[in-house]
Motif scaffolding. Structure first.
Motif, short mmCIF file in Angstrom:
data_model
loop_
_atom_site.label_atom_id
_atom_site.label_comp_id
_atom_site.label_asym_id
_atom_site.label_seq_id
_atom_site.Cartn_x
_atom_site.Cartn_y
_atom_site.Cartn_z
N ALA A 183 0.85 -1.19 0.00
CA ALA A 183 0.00 0.00 0.00
C ALA A 183 0.89 1.24 0.00
O ALA A 183 1.91 1.27 0.69
CB ALA A 183 -0.91 0.01 1.22
N SER A 184 0.51 2.24 -0.77
CA SER A 184 1.31 3.47 -0.82
C SER A 184 0.39 4.67 -0.92
O SER A 184 -0.73 4.59 -1.45
CB SER A 184 2.28 3.45 -2.00
N LEU A 185 0.88 5.79 -0.41
CA LEU A 185 0.14 7.05 -0.42
C LEU A 185 1.13 8.16 -0.73
O LEU A 185 2.20 8.23 -0.11
CB LEU A 185 -0.53 7.30 0.93
N SER A 186 0.80 9.00 -1.71
CA SER A 186 1.72 10.06 -2.10
C SER A 186 0.99 11.38 -2.25
O SER A 186 -0.21 11.42 -2.57
CB SER A 186 2.43 9.71 -3.42
N GLY A 187 1.72 12.45 -2.02
CA GLY A 187 1.22 13.80 -2.22
C GLY A 187 2.28 14.64 -2.91
O GLY A 187 3.48 14.43 -2.70
N ARG A 188 1.85 15.57 -3.73
CA ARG A 188 2.80 16.37 -4.51
C ARG A 188 2.29 17.79 -4.65
O ARG A 188 1.08 18.02 -4.85
CB ARG A 188 3.02 15.73 -5.88
N VAL A 189 3.22 18.75 -4.55
CA VAL A 189 2.92 20.16 -4.76
C VAL A 189 3.82 20.69 -5.85
O VAL A 189 5.05 20.59 -5.75
CB VAL A 189 3.11 20.98 -3.46
N ASP A 190 3.23 21.22 -6.93
CA ASP A 190 3.99 21.86 -8.01
C ASP A 190 3.80 23.36 -7.92
O ASP A 190 2.67 23.86 -7.72
CB ASP A 190 3.48 21.38 -9.37
N PHE A 191 4.89 24.11 -8.11
CA PHE A 191 4.83 25.57 -8.14
C PHE A 191 5.47 26.06 -9.43
O PHE A 191 6.66 25.85 -9.66
CB PHE A 191 5.55 26.17 -6.93
N ALA A 192 4.68 26.68 -10.29
CA ALA A 192 5.17 27.13 -11.59
C ALA A 192 5.83 28.50 -11.46
O ALA A 192 5.27 29.43 -10.88
CB ALA A 192 4.02 27.20 -12.58
N ILE A 193 7.03 28.62 -12.03
CA ILE A 193 7.71 29.90 -12.06
C ILE A 193 7.59 30.55 -13.43
O ILE A 193 7.95 31.72 -13.61
CB ILE A 193 9.20 29.76 -11.68
#
Length: 440
Positions: free
Chosen positions: A235-245
């Motif tokens: 089982a796996s759980l992931s989170g991601r935040v992208d910030f565009a420049i």
């Protein structure tokens, strides 16, 4: 859509042929989890990377299957017939045995034709017959579905599930060398994902569950080869935040946690390999002019085991995937990664796998696509003196006769070397394959 013999297009993007690569290891692979769900809103310029079109992505209207209309859905029947010669079917270092293998692979896929949201499903099989070694004959089966719900223009929810009854390739590092027949393997997986972008920020989350069930085998004396200690759930759980420049560049941070649970209870003689792990990556996603696009990331990985007999593993983690477009007719793909993987070896919990590959796809003519691929990987086992190195190469081509027929051909080689006190055997496998695909 089934663009240009769907499996052929997917295979070309990987630098090999779908029917040929499938023949290579005689197994049915589930669809890439989330491949259909991880779409980005093209209207959000800060995160859209669609300036270039790779050779494998390019539409070819005269060579695409039309499908059979069934209400709001399109049905795509497909049949692949392939022949393969293999000079080392048991992947051994001495006494190599060669054979000719025939594969029959029917498939039926269904895709929605909605303007919003998406739903697909497939069922496929593979009948594999060896000319001289009947113990290697197998029948495989797979079924799955994937979908996407477009909540708004900037947010969506993805989901999917697969079940595959297949066999472990003889070339796999974990395959029992003394088994008289390939090891049967049933896998199941499901996932759900969500994505939302707003201005310069994009948030993504995903949860996965996978199950591996290995069947017991037998050796040449008829003794049972117990495989229960390899059965596990992940089982796996992931989170991601992208910030565009800028509209063509974004930085991101991604965190992933996993739990690997084995079915067999731990004993003194055979402790199980239950573990928990984490991955933290910083990276960038970009598309620079009309030359290159991709994603690179680096960070920290770890895997901690419940049983003290197994060494915990931690260190540098990374992944990269780049596409270079030297011309509209040529695409160069580069990929690399460093991850922690489970191992079935007694007293060994995991190994660190480092890999890299480079592939070239070239559109010689509108209906003739050539490809080549070189791969390298190295597995470093923790707690035991062993290191495996693999070098593989594949060259091939696809000839699209019309929208209903296509031909693939390829040659591949895999050279495996193992070193250390607990080393495995060295071996080389060469394969030549040709296939005919009919689709409607």
């Amino acid at each position: 859509m089934f663009h240009v013999l769907k499996s052929i297009a997917v295979s070309v993007s990987a630098g090999s042929l779908a029917m040929v690569s499938g023949a290579a290891d005689a197994q049915i692979a589930p669809t890439a989890s989330g491949q259909l769900a991880q779409t980005q809103d093209a209207a959000v310029d800060n995160f859209s990377r669609s300036r270039n079109t790779s050779v494998s992505q390019r539409t070819r209207p005269d060579y695409e299957a039309l499908g059979i209309r069934a209400g709001a859905f399109l049905v795509y029947p497909r049949l692949e017939l392939s022949a393969e010669t293999n000079d080392n079917i048991y992947a051994t270092g001495a006494g190599e045995v060669d054979d000719t293998i025939l594969h029959v692979r029917p498939e039926l896929a269904v895709e929605s034709g909605w303007s919003q949201n998406f739903l697909s499903a497939y069922v496929r099989g593979s009948i594999n017959r060896y000319g001289d070694n009947e113990d290697e004959n197998t029948e495989e089966f797979g079924v799955g579905t994937a979908g996407r719900i477009d909540v708004t223009r900037q947010s969506n929810i993805g989901f999917g599930a697969d079940y595959v009854s297949t066999f472990e390739p003889r070339t796999a590092p974990s395959a029992p060398r003394n088994a008289v027949a390939p090891t049967e393997l049933d896998t199941a997986q499901t996932y759900v994902s969500a994505s939302r972008s707003s201005g310069n920020v994009k948030l993504t989350g995903r949860a996965d569950w996978r199950s591996f069930d290995y069947a017991d085998g037998r050796d040449g004396l008829g003794a049972v080869i117990d495989q229960d200690n390899r059965d596990r759930d992940v089982a796996s759980l992931s989170g991601r935040v992208d910030f565009a420049i800028s509209p063509d560049t974004a930085f991101f941070f991604q965190a992933t946690g996993n739990q690997r649970t084995y079915d067999v209870a731990s004993t003194v003689a055979a402790p199980n390999r239950d573990s928990r792990g984490a991955e933290f990556l910083f990276g960038a996603n970009f598309e620079l002019s009309a030359v290159v696009r991709g994603e690179v990331a680096a960070g920290y990985i770890e895997q901690s085991f419940d049983e003290a007999v197994f060494d915990d593993v931690e260190g540098f983690g990374a992944r990269a995937q780049l596409e270079w477009f030297p011309s509209e007719l040529t695409t160069v793909n580069v990929a690399a990664g460093r991850t922690i993987e489970d191992t079935p070896l007694t007293g060994v919990g995991a190994f660190v796998s480092s890999s890299t590959s480079i592939g070239i796809d070239h559109e010689l003519l509108r209906n003739v696509i050539l490809n080549a691929r070189l791969t390298w990987s190295q597995d470093e086992y923790e707690g035991v003196d062993r290191e495996d190195t693999r070098l593989g190469a594949n060259i091939g081509g696809t000839y699209l006769i019309n929208r209903n027929l296509g031909v693939n051909a390829s040659f591949s080689t895999l050279d495996t070397e193992s070193s250390g006190a607990a080393r495995d055997q060295d071996f080389r496998v060469n394969k030549l394959a040709i296939a005919l695909v009919a689709q409607f």
